[in-house]
Design a protein around this motif. Structure first.
Motif, PDB file in Angstrom:
ATOM      1  N   HIS A   1       0.829  -1.206   0.000  1.00 28.83           N
ATOM      2  CA  HIS A   1       0.000   0.000   0.000  1.00 28.83           C
ATOM      3  C   HIS A   1       0.865   1.259   0.000  1.00 28.83           C
ATOM      4  O   HIS A   1       2.091   1.169   0.149  1.00 28.83           O
ATOM      5  N   VAL A   2       0.208   2.399  -0.141  1.00 28.55           N
ATOM      6  CA  VAL A   2       0.978   3.630  -0.396  1.00 28.55           C
ATOM      7  C   VAL A   2       1.033   4.597   0.787  1.00 28.55           C
ATOM      8  O   VAL A   2       1.783   5.565   0.753  1.00 28.55           O
ATOM      9  N   VAL A   3       0.216   4.325   1.823  1.00 26.32           N
ATOM     10  CA  VAL A   3       0.160   5.302   2.911  1.00 26.32           C
ATOM     11  C   VAL A   3       1.085   4.920   4.065  1.00 26.32           C
ATOM     12  O   VAL A   3       1.699   3.858   4.073  1.00 26.32           O
ATOM     13  N   ALA A   4       1.149   5.826   5.056  1.00 26.91           N
ATOM     14  CA  ALA A   4       1.992   5.592   6.228  1.00 26.91           C
ATOM     15  C   ALA A   4       1.337   4.538   7.129  1.00 26.91           C
ATOM     16  O   ALA A   4       0.160   4.224   6.972  1.00 26.91           O
TER      17      ALA A   4
ATOM     18  N   GLY B   1       3.966   1.599  -6.204  1.00 28.14           N
ATOM     19  CA  GLY B   1       3.187   2.829  -6.094  1.00 28.14           C
ATOM     20  C   GLY B   1       1.804   2.571  -6.651  1.00 28.14           C
ATOM     21  O   GLY B   1       1.525   1.498  -7.201  1.00 28.14           O
ATOM     22  N   ASP B   2       0.911   3.592  -6.557  1.00 24.70           N
ATOM     23  CA  ASP B   2      -0.463   3.281  -6.937  1.00 24.70           C
ATOM     24  C   ASP B   2      -0.671   3.046  -8.418  1.00 24.70           C
ATOM     25  O   ASP B   2      -1.658   2.439  -8.808  1.00 24.70           O
ATOM     26  N   ASN B   3       0.250   3.447  -9.267  1.00 27.65           N
ATOM     27  CA  ASN B   3       0.050   3.173 -10.691  1.00 27.65           C
ATOM     28  C   ASN B   3       0.391   1.741 -11.073  1.00 27.65           C
ATOM     29  O   ASN B   3       0.035   1.261 -12.128  1.00 27.65           O
TER      30      ASN B   3
ATOM     31  N   PRO C   1      -6.222  -0.200  -2.828  1.00 26.36           N
ATOM     32  CA  PRO C   1      -6.154   1.127  -3.446  1.00 26.36           C
ATOM     33  C   PRO C   1      -7.423   1.926  -3.156  1.00 26.36           C
ATOM     34  O   PRO C   1      -8.479   1.345  -2.891  1.00 26.36           O
ATOM     35  N   SER C   2      -7.272   3.219  -3.211  1.00 28.20           N
ATOM     36  CA  SER C   2      -8.454   4.064  -3.054  1.00 28.20           C
ATOM     37  C   SER C   2      -9.428   3.730  -4.186  1.00 28.20           C
ATOM     38  O   SER C   2      -9.020   3.349  -5.290  1.00 28.20           O
ATOM     39  N   LEU C   3     -10.715   3.879  -3.902  1.00 32.56           N
ATOM     40  CA  LEU C   3     -11.744   3.558  -4.902  1.00 32.56           C
ATOM     41  C   LEU C   3     -11.617   4.417  -6.151  1.00 32.56           C
ATOM     42  O   LEU C   3     -12.227   4.126  -7.174  1.00 32.56           O
TER      43      LEU C   3
ATOM     44  N   ILE D   1      -4.667  15.188  -8.462  1.00 35.36           N
ATOM     45  CA  ILE D   1      -5.787  14.280  -8.223  1.00 35.36           C
ATOM     46  C   ILE D   1      -5.315  12.834  -8.395  1.00 35.36           C
ATOM     47  O   ILE D   1      -4.284  12.576  -9.013  1.00 35.36           O
ATOM     48  N   MET D   2      -6.142  11.923  -7.888  1.00 38.87           N
ATOM     49  CA  MET D   2      -5.894  10.498  -8.126  1.00 38.87           C
ATOM     50  C   MET D   2      -6.301  10.201  -9.565  1.00 38.87           C
ATOM     51  O   MET D   2      -6.881  11.059 -10.232  1.00 38.87           O
ATOM     52  N   SER D   3      -6.018   8.975 -10.018  1.00 44.36           N
ATOM     53  CA  SER D   3      -6.232   8.680 -11.444  1.00 44.36           C
ATOM     54  C   SER D   3      -7.707   8.409 -11.758  1.00 44.36           C
ATOM     55  O   SER D   3      -8.089   7.301 -12.085  1.00 44.36           O
TER      56      SER D   3
ATOM     57  N   GLU E   1      -6.562  17.334  -2.892  1.00 42.08           N
ATOM     58  CA  GLU E   1      -7.694  16.955  -2.034  1.00 42.08           C
ATOM     59  C   GLU E   1      -7.350  15.653  -1.337  1.00 42.08           C
ATOM     60  O   GLU E   1      -6.813  14.736  -1.967  1.00 42.08           O
ATOM     61  N   ASN E   2      -7.644  15.593  -0.030  1.00 41.18           N
ATOM     62  CA  ASN E   2      -7.367  14.364   0.693  1.00 41.18           C
ATOM     63  C   ASN E   2      -8.063  14.358   2.055  1.00 41.18           C
ATOM     64  O   ASN E   2      -8.679  15.347   2.446  1.00 41.18           O
ATOM     65  N   THR E   3      -7.911  13.236   2.739  1.00 42.33           N
ATOM     66  CA  THR E   3      -8.537  13.104   4.063  1.00 42.33           C
ATOM     67  C   THR E   3      -7.611  13.697   5.130  1.00 42.33           C
ATOM     68  O   THR E   3      -6.413  13.874   4.903  1.00 42.33           O
TER      69      THR E   3
HETATM   70  C1  LMR Z   1      -4.247   9.268  -2.634  1.00 41.67           C
HETATM   71  O1  LMR Z   1      -3.626   8.862  -3.623  1.00 41.67           O
HETATM   72  O2  LMR Z   1      -4.395  10.453  -2.360  1.00 41.67           O
HETATM   73  C2  LMR Z   1      -4.827   8.229  -1.696  1.00 41.67           C
HETATM   74  O3  LMR Z   1      -5.474   7.284  -2.443  1.00 41.67           O
HETATM   75  C3  LMR Z   1      -3.797   7.560  -0.891  1.00 41.67           C
HETATM   76  C4  LMR Z   1      -4.394   6.476  -0.065  1.00 41.67           C
HETATM   77  O4  LMR Z   1      -4.214   5.312  -0.388  1.00 41.67           O
HETATM   78  O5  LMR Z   1      -5.063   6.825   0.927  1.00 41.67           O
END
Ligand code: LMR
Length: 330
Positions: free
Chosen positions: A34-37, A73-75, A91-93, A171-173, A209-211
């Protein structure tokens, strides 16, 4: 007689060798990338999953967790999963655009009024149906995991949509997120999560944008003087595996792994709840970033500007899913 004895001892030796091989059979390895901490809902969920598996299935299953885009990474993670290089990811939705249209529903701005509505939709028939929306691509959704609602961080104060005009946002993809920023005349850029901090720090972009938990754990608040508390969209995850890996597991083991995963997700959801409050407070206490609170009238301007995106994607996503999501707000 001698021959018979020799046969019996050969048979015994062969049996011993077979059982030794079985008991020494290497455990099933589950690489979770995964990509987060680690101090985030997803990071904590992954650690909990590993702990539960270690406790219950030691020697049979081994979980290796790779946070912070260390492995993929997320890609890359979904491709790696389809190649068998990673067995679990979340991965994020917003990152499944290439694989299904329907999951884009989660990116529609201002669709869910709060996280209870998100939960209700995910637990309902339509939400459950979406878990299998990528089955024909070789991917299975094992469950949803919460992070929370997204906020807008920026180098300038964003109070009304016009304040975001001509500004660059990471932004995310996701095509829906791209349309969301175009709707306010801003410039969206699809970039991997691992690059966001540097892009913000070097001012190559103006905002993102993020949480609260991602803004806090990745220190975006240290390089973004303003965070508009917009709660304009949701950032949740889909825990996925490949059909090949999952269906290749012995069914009893599969059941036990799923049980541990469900428990880890429930734990991660609790962490998400807590962090949406505590990480927001940590950011306020740091005094590095000002939190911009919108009046109802100001918020309504964001809703009005962004909501036309729904219509644009209605056909791709499926109206029945959008209707079910709207119903979950009641
Ligand atoms: C982002 O790319 O901003 C988030 O999807 C990261 C994550 O996995 O929370």
């Amino acid at each position: 007689m001698k021959k018979k004895l020799l046969f019996v001892s050969l048979l015994a030796a062969a049996t011993m060798m077979v059982s030794a091989t079985v008991s020494m059979a290497s455990p099933v390895v589950i690489k979770f990338s995964h990509v987060v901490a680690e101090n985030t809902p997803k990071g904590q969920m992954a650690v909990k999953f590993k702990e539960l598996i270690d406790e219950r299935l030691a020697g049979k299953v081994e979980v290796e967790v790779f946070p912070n885009s260390q492995l993929f990474g997320d890609n890359k993670v979904i491709e790696a999963m389809l190649l068998g290089d990673v067995q679990l990811a979340a991965p994020s939705l917003s990152k499944f655009n290439k694989y299904t249209d329907s999951l884009q529903i989660f990116d529609l701005p201002f669709l869910f009024k709060d996280m209870d509505a998100v939960e209700k939709f995910q637990k309902g028939a339509k939400g459950q149906e979406l878990l299998m929306s990528m089955k024909n691509k070789g991917l299975i959704g094992l469950g949803y995991l919460h992070n929370g609602l997204k906020q807008l961080s920026a180098s300038d104060k964003l109070v009304v949509p016009a304040d975001a005009a001509k500004k660059k946002f990471r932004i995310m993809s996701s095509d829906v997120l791209e349309a969301q920023f175009h709707a306010i005349d801003a410039m969206p850029l699809k970039k991997p999560f691992s690059e966001v901090f540097t892009l913000l720090q070097t001012k190559a972009i103006d905002g993102q944008e993020n949480t609260w938990s991602n803004i806090y754990s990745k220190k975006f608040y240290e390089v973004q003087p303003y965070i508009t508390e917009s709660n304009h969209g949701v950032l949740d995850y889909l825990v996925i595996t490949s059909t090949e890996f999952w269906m290749g597991l012995p069914s009893d083991l599969r059941g036990e792994i799923k049980q541990a995963l469900d428990e880890a997700i429930a734990f991660g959801n609790k962490v998400a709840d807590e962090k949406s409050v505590s990480d927001r407070q940590q950011i306020i206490d740091s005094k590095r970033s000002e939190i911009v609170t919108l009046t109802d009238a100001q918020r309504e301007l964001w809703v009005e500007s962004m909501k036309p995106v729904w219509k644009k994607f209605e056909k791709e996503i499926g109206k029945e899913y959008i209707d079910a999501a709207i119903a979950s707000n009641k």
